[in-house]
Design an enzyme around this catalytic site. Structure first.
Site, PDB file in Angstrom:
ATOM      1  N   GLY A 147      -9.788 -11.969 -70.487  1.00 52.39           N
ATOM      2  CA  GLY A 147     -10.565 -12.181 -71.707  1.00 52.39           C
ATOM      3  C   GLY A 147     -10.319 -13.550 -72.308  1.00 52.39           C
TER       4      GLY A 147
ATOM      5  N   ARG B 254      -5.439 -12.342 -74.340  1.00 48.17           N
ATOM      6  CA  ARG B 254      -4.666 -12.721 -73.145  1.00 48.17           C
ATOM      7  C   ARG B 254      -5.488 -12.466 -71.885  1.00 48.17           C
ATOM      8  NH1 ARG B 254      -2.200  -7.745 -74.882  1.00 48.17           N
ATOM      9  NH2 ARG B 254      -0.639  -8.957 -75.997  1.00 48.17           N
ATOM     10  N   GLY B 255      -4.954 -12.852 -70.747  1.00 47.47           N
ATOM     11  CA  GLY B 255      -5.523 -12.485 -69.462  1.00 47.47           C
ATOM     12  C   GLY B 255      -6.931 -12.982 -69.217  1.00 47.47           C
TER      13      GLY B 255
ATOM     14  N   ALA C 275      -9.528 -10.375 -75.911  1.00 44.41           N
ATOM     15  CA  ALA C 275      -9.507 -11.817 -75.645  1.00 44.41           C
ATOM     16  C   ALA C 275      -8.190 -12.487 -76.017  1.00 44.41           C
ATOM     17  CB  ALA C 275     -10.656 -12.504 -76.381  1.00 44.41           C
TER      18      ALA C 275
ATOM     19  N   TYR D  45      -8.657   7.187 -64.464  1.00 44.33           N
ATOM     20  CA  TYR D  45      -8.946   5.755 -64.576  1.00 44.33           C
ATOM     21  C   TYR D  45     -10.271   5.419 -63.911  1.00 44.33           C
ATOM     22  CZ  TYR D  45      -8.628   0.695 -63.932  1.00 44.33           C
ATOM     23  OH  TYR D  45      -8.907  -0.651 -63.917  1.00 44.33           O
TER      24      TYR D  45
END
Length: 277
Positions: free
Chosen positions: A19, A16-17, A14, A164
């Site tokens: 979150g 950045r971005g 949380a 991934y």
């Protein structure tokens, strides 16, 4: 539920971005946000720390508890969940947002990177949810929301970056299992994925593969997450939502404000069927 006032959200990644965008949207309601992330000092390429996120959350009207947590560390996760519950009186919502990415083929993906993606994405999602579960069981309208795609066995998504894809699909399979496991307990378990690529600082780590002008902003995911988390948990579980669809159900049909550059075409995100023209 009209809003998330007084609810406690434990959000991984949380700082950045996406979150942080989800945290800020909840903060505007007056929610309590546990900022569970690794970054305590500014990164030269990825702006934002748990402390800057906490300041932004409180400025938006919420309460914040910044915790330096590596979700690969079981003991640290358990301690963070305990601290969150002691600080805010419980945990109502878990948002599994933290994720590691490497869009590389098998020979080009070193085992250290493979381990990172498996441990952060699939295992980290499992670890965090498990640690928060005692408080979710006693919460009113508890939700688990995981940022992962609809499950797919389409080989087109595995061939280019098998590690991934497996790591992300593992997150989705957790959702599938938890929706069934916790159905009687009334704990909702859902997934949310963007229809288009989202412009975040993390995109810079992928080089020039994605241009920002072909993306949407994180706010579209945040608004969709808010719409999901305010639904009655017993009536909304086991769903693999796309942000556009959630907002359409909420009556939002003009998505132009979410575009970085409304004049440019948008890039579809990974793991979704290609729509017919």
């Amino acid at each position: 539920m009209a809003d998330l006032r007084g609810k406690t959200l434990f959000i991984t990644g949380a700082s950045r971005g996406i979150g942080l965008a989800i945290a800020l949207r909840a903060a505007r309601d007056g929610a309590n946000i546990v900022v569970a992330a690794k970054t305590t000092d500014a990164h030269p390429k990825l702006p934002g720390t748990i402390h800057t996120a906490a300041a932004a959350i409180e400025a938006a009207g919420g309460r914040a508890l910044p915790l330096a947590v590596d979700i690969r560390d079981d003991a640290a996760v358990d301690d963070a969940a305990q601290q969150a519950a002691e600080t805010f009186g419980g945990i109502d919502i878990v948002v599994n947002n933290a994720s590691a990415i490497s869009l590389t083929g098998t020979a080009e993906t070193p085992m250290k990177r493979v381990d990172l993606m498996m441990q952060v994405n699939t295992r980290g999602t499992y670890t965090v949810t498990r640690a928060c579960l005692p408080w979710l069981r006693t919460a009113t309208n508890p939700h688990i929301l995981t940022l992962s795609p609809p499950p797919s066995l389409d080989p087109a998504w595995y061939g280019p970056h098998v590690a991934y894809t497996i790591a992300k699909m593992g997150m989705s399979l957790c959702v599938l299992g938890w929706a069934e496991e916790f159905r009687e307990a009334g704990i909702a378990a859902n997934a949310l994925w963007p229809r288009t690529v989202i412009h975040t600082a993390a995109l810079a780590m992928l080089g020039d593969a994605v241009k920002p002008e072909h993306c949407r902003t994180p706010e579209i995911v945040a608004d969709a997450a808010h719409a999901i988390l305010t639904r009655p948990a017993r009536d909304c579980t086991g769903r693999f939502f796309l942000d556009e669809d959630v907002l359409a159900e909420a009556g939002v049909t003009d998505l132009t404000p979410y575009a970085v550059d409304p004049s440019k075409p948008l890039l579809p995100d990974l793991f979704l069927p290609v729509e017919a023209p």
